[in-house]
Design a protein around this motif. Structure first.
Motif, PDB file in Angstrom:
ATOM      1  N   ASN A 185       0.784  -1.230   0.000  1.00  0.00           N
ATOM      2  CA  ASN A 185       0.000   0.000   0.000  1.00  0.00           C
ATOM      3  C   ASN A 185       0.817   1.281   0.000  1.00  0.00           C
ATOM      4  OD1 ASN A 185      -2.397  -1.348  -0.127  1.00  0.00           O
ATOM      5  ND2 ASN A 185      -3.210  -0.580   1.803  1.00  0.00           N
ATOM      6  N   LEU A 186       2.120   1.194   0.200  1.00  0.00           N
ATOM      7  CA  LEU A 186       2.961   2.380   0.226  1.00  0.00           C
ATOM      8  C   LEU A 186       4.072   2.282  -0.809  1.00  0.00           C
ATOM      9  CD1 LEU A 186       3.450   3.143   4.045  1.00  0.00           C
ATOM     10  CD2 LEU A 186       2.036   4.382   2.408  1.00  0.00           C
ATOM     11  N   PRO A 187       4.543   3.423  -1.305  1.00  0.00           N
ATOM     12  CA  PRO A 187       5.694   3.399  -2.217  1.00  0.00           C
ATOM     13  C   PRO A 187       6.935   2.883  -1.508  1.00  0.00           C
ATOM     14  CG  PRO A 187       5.157   5.654  -1.578  1.00  0.00           C
ATOM     15  CD  PRO A 187       4.034   4.799  -1.087  1.00  0.00           C
ATOM     16  N   SER A 188       7.898   2.377  -2.274  1.00  0.00           N
ATOM     17  CA  SER A 188       9.069   1.722  -1.692  1.00  0.00           C
ATOM     18  C   SER A 188       9.942   2.680  -0.897  1.00  0.00           C
ATOM     19  CB  SER A 188       9.898   1.060  -2.791  1.00  0.00           C
ATOM     20  OG  SER A 188      10.342   2.028  -3.730  1.00  0.00           O
ATOM     21  N   ASP A 189       9.875   3.983  -1.197  1.00  0.00           N
ATOM     22  CA  ASP A 189      10.715   4.950  -0.476  1.00  0.00           C
ATOM     23  C   ASP A 189       9.926   5.762   0.546  1.00  0.00           C
ATOM     24  OD1 ASP A 189       9.215   6.469  -2.209  1.00  0.00           O
ATOM     25  OD2 ASP A 189      10.871   7.759  -2.841  1.00  0.00           O
ATOM     26  N   ALA A 190       8.803   5.225   1.002  1.00  0.00           N
ATOM     27  CA  ALA A 190       7.975   5.945   1.978  1.00  0.00           C
ATOM     28  C   ALA A 190       8.774   6.258   3.232  1.00  0.00           C
ATOM     29  CB  ALA A 190       6.747   5.116   2.338  1.00  0.00           C
ATOM     30  N   SER A 191       8.601   7.473   3.740  1.00  0.00           N
ATOM     31  CA  SER A 191       9.311   7.892   4.948  1.00  0.00           C
ATOM     32  C   SER A 191       8.676   7.255   6.182  1.00  0.00           C
ATOM     33  CB  SER A 191       9.254   9.413   5.083  1.00  0.00           C
ATOM     34  OG  SER A 191       7.935   9.825   5.405  1.00  0.00           O
ATOM     35  N   PRO A 192       9.399   7.204   7.290  1.00  0.00           N
ATOM     36  CA  PRO A 192       8.788   6.719   8.537  1.00  0.00           C
ATOM     37  C   PRO A 192       7.538   7.512   8.916  1.00  0.00           C
ATOM     38  CG  PRO A 192      11.168   6.799   8.766  1.00  0.00           C
ATOM     39  CD  PRO A 192      10.852   7.454   7.442  1.00  0.00           C
ATOM     40  N   THR A 193       7.552   8.823   8.643  1.00  0.00           N
ATOM     41  CA  THR A 193       6.371   9.637   8.956  1.00  0.00           C
ATOM     42  C   THR A 193       5.163   9.151   8.179  1.00  0.00           C
ATOM     43  OG1 THR A 193       7.702  11.600   9.444  1.00  0.00           O
ATOM     44  CG2 THR A 193       5.398  11.965   8.884  1.00  0.00           C
ATOM     45  N   LEU A 194       5.341   8.903   6.873  1.00  0.00           N
ATOM     46  CA  LEU A 194       4.227   8.424   6.061  1.00  0.00           C
ATOM     47  C   LEU A 194       3.765   7.054   6.529  1.00  0.00           C
ATOM     48  CD1 LEU A 194       2.581   9.481   3.575  1.00  0.00           C
ATOM     49  CD2 LEU A 194       3.930   7.884   2.206  1.00  0.00           C
ATOM     50  N   CYS A 195       4.694   6.214   6.946  1.00  0.00           N
ATOM     51  CA  CYS A 195       4.331   4.896   7.470  1.00  0.00           C
ATOM     52  C   CYS A 195       3.458   5.012   8.717  1.00  0.00           C
ATOM     53  CB  CYS A 195       5.584   4.103   7.796  1.00  0.00           C
ATOM     54  SG  CYS A 195       6.595   3.676   6.372  1.00  0.00           S
ATOM     55  N   HIS A 196       3.843   5.905   9.630  1.00  0.00           N
ATOM     56  CA  HIS A 196       3.041   6.106  10.833  1.00  0.00           C
ATOM     57  C   HIS A 196       1.660   6.654  10.486  1.00  0.00           C
ATOM     58  CE1 HIS A 196       6.985   6.194  13.226  1.00  0.00           C
ATOM     59  NE2 HIS A 196       6.287   5.178  13.684  1.00  0.00           N
ATOM     60  N   MET A 197       1.610   7.540   9.515  1.00  0.00           N
ATOM     61  CA  MET A 197       0.325   8.075   9.073  1.00  0.00           C
ATOM     62  C   MET A 197      -0.546   6.970   8.488  1.00  0.00           C
ATOM     63  SD  MET A 197       1.781  11.585   7.336  1.00  0.00           S
ATOM     64  CE  MET A 197       0.226  12.135   6.615  1.00  0.00           C
ATOM     65  N   ALA A 198       0.053   6.085   7.699  1.00  0.00           N
ATOM     66  CA  ALA A 198      -0.702   4.980   7.115  1.00  0.00           C
ATOM     67  C   ALA A 198      -1.210   4.038   8.194  1.00  0.00           C
ATOM     68  CB  ALA A 198       0.174   4.218   6.121  1.00  0.00           C
ATOM     69  N   GLU A 199      -0.383   3.784   9.192  1.00  0.00           N
ATOM     70  CA  GLU A 199      -0.836   2.971  10.321  1.00  0.00           C
ATOM     71  C   GLU A 199      -2.052   3.594  10.987  1.00  0.00           C
ATOM     72  OE1 GLU A 199       3.255   0.848  11.933  1.00  0.00           O
ATOM     73  OE2 GLU A 199       2.605   2.713  12.837  1.00  0.00           O
ATOM     74  N   ALA A 200      -1.962   4.904  11.253  1.00  0.00           N
ATOM     75  CA  ALA A 200      -3.067   5.598  11.916  1.00  0.00           C
ATOM     76  C   ALA A 200      -4.332   5.547  11.064  1.00  0.00           C
ATOM     77  CB  ALA A 200      -2.671   7.049  12.196  1.00  0.00           C
ATOM     78  N   ALA A 201      -4.182   5.750   9.766  1.00  0.00           N
ATOM     79  CA  ALA A 201      -5.339   5.724   8.870  1.00  0.00           C
ATOM     80  C   ALA A 201      -5.985   4.347   8.835  1.00  0.00           C
ATOM     81  CB  ALA A 201      -4.921   6.156   7.462  1.00  0.00           C
ATOM     82  N   HIS A 202      -5.158   3.291   8.793  1.00  0.00           N
ATOM     83  CA  HIS A 202      -5.710   1.943   8.784  1.00  0.00           C
ATOM     84  C   HIS A 202      -6.391   1.592  10.103  1.00  0.00           C
ATOM     85  CE1 HIS A 202      -3.529   1.249   5.028  1.00  0.00           C
ATOM     86  NE2 HIS A 202      -4.235   0.136   4.904  1.00  0.00           N
ATOM     87  N   LEU A 203      -5.807   2.025  11.212  1.00  0.00           N
ATOM     88  CA  LEU A 203      -6.439   1.783  12.505  1.00  0.00           C
ATOM     89  C   LEU A 203      -7.791   2.484  12.582  1.00  0.00           C
ATOM     90  CD1 LEU A 203      -3.307   2.141  14.808  1.00  0.00           C
ATOM     91  CD2 LEU A 203      -4.607   0.036  14.380  1.00  0.00           C
TER      92      LEU A 203
END
Length: 286
Positions: free
Chosen positions: A17-35
């Motif tokens: 679901n994320l691009p291969s170079d996603a930053s840690p910030t974007l990863c945390h945002m994606a986690e929050a959105a999925h939760l």
């Protein structure tokens, strides 16, 4: 493959679901959105029993909105305690010391959600002032995750997206919002817009979820979208999506910024001037 910079924070998210170079910030945002999406999908199955109140006539907030915002806030503020916060339901609860702030709509399209229409989304942006730096628009019902980071492009479920290359207004599909209930301040402007644009285009949509309308412009599903008087939480993430997908976003009111006024035109860029010339850009209500 798990994005290498996300490996330690991404275990609960679908890795594609994320691009291969996603930053840690974007990863945390994606986690929050999925939760938040999990909370909302569960709530949607019992929507008839949800506690709901009207903020103004026709503008609803449910316990699902509140629960989703708390999940997002808890997840992000625990990891970034210095960032400020602006959420639709909680307001500017945190000023922050970093100079950055989260702008969040936990459930964009609440009326659709409450009516059982599967067209609503979670919207999260990290902004420097009014400039979005990172953006997530997540549609749990369709499992579509739109993401963008400043200077890194826009993506849908990890795949690059771009605005359309439509160059004929008569073939273009447009979208807008129509104010309703207790929020009809600019209804005459909107009706005038429709009267001028409808005869010139292939059609006009009013779907009731601004974050998704902006995401759809970014993905080339819509060619243009405009609206007035929205909240910053409705549009902050979507603005960056359109810009990073190669589109153009400008304010409808020259004396006001897009984020603070909530009044803007987003397009594929090619048709921007043609559509802008048909819209009522007067902020005066008289």
């Amino acid at each position: 493959m798990i994005p290498p910079r996300c490996a330690t924070v991404f275990a609960m998210i679908i890795t594609d679901n994320l691009p291969s170079d996603a930053s840690p910030t974007l990863c945390h945002m994606a986690e929050a959105a999925h939760l938040a999406g999990q909370v909302l999908m569960e709530a949607s199955r019992r929507r008839h029993s949800l506690k709901t109140t009207e903020k103004t006539t026709g503008d609803f907030v449910s316990e699902a909105d509140m629960a989703a915002e708390k999940v997002i806030s808890d997840h992000l503020t625990a990891r970034y305690p210095a960032h400020g916060w602006l959420g639709e339901e909680s307001g500017a609860a945190i000023t922050g010391s970093s100079g950055l702030r989260w702008i969040v709509d936990p459930l964009d399209g609440t009326t659709n959600f409450l009516k059982g229409l599967p067209h609503w989304a979670v919207s999260i942006a990290l902004c420097d002032g009014e400039t979005p730096l990172n953006a997530i628009v997540y549609d749990p019902a369709k499992d579509e995750l739109f993401t963008a980071e400043q200077g890194h492009g826009a993506f849908l479920n990890g795949q690059p997206i771009n605005v359309s290359d439509e160059d004929r207004l008569q073939s273009a599909l447009l979208a807008t919002g129509l104010p309703a209930g207790g929020r009809i301040t600019y209804l005459p402007h909107s009706l005038q817009d429709i009267a001028t644009t409808m005869p010139l285009t292939a059609g006009l949509r009013r779907w009731g979820a601004a974050a998704l309308d902006l995401a759809y412009v970014a993905a080339g599903r819509l060619d243009c979208y405009w609206e007035r008087n929205l909240g910053a939480w409705d549009i902050a993430a979507g603005i960056l999506l359109v810009q990073e997908a190669g589109g153009t976003v400008t304010t409808l009111w020259s004396a006001n910024s897009m984020v603070s006024s909530g009044s803007f035109l987003a397009s594929n860029g090619i048709l921007h001037d043609a559509v802008a010339s048909q819209l009522n850009t007067d902020q005066d209500l008289n």
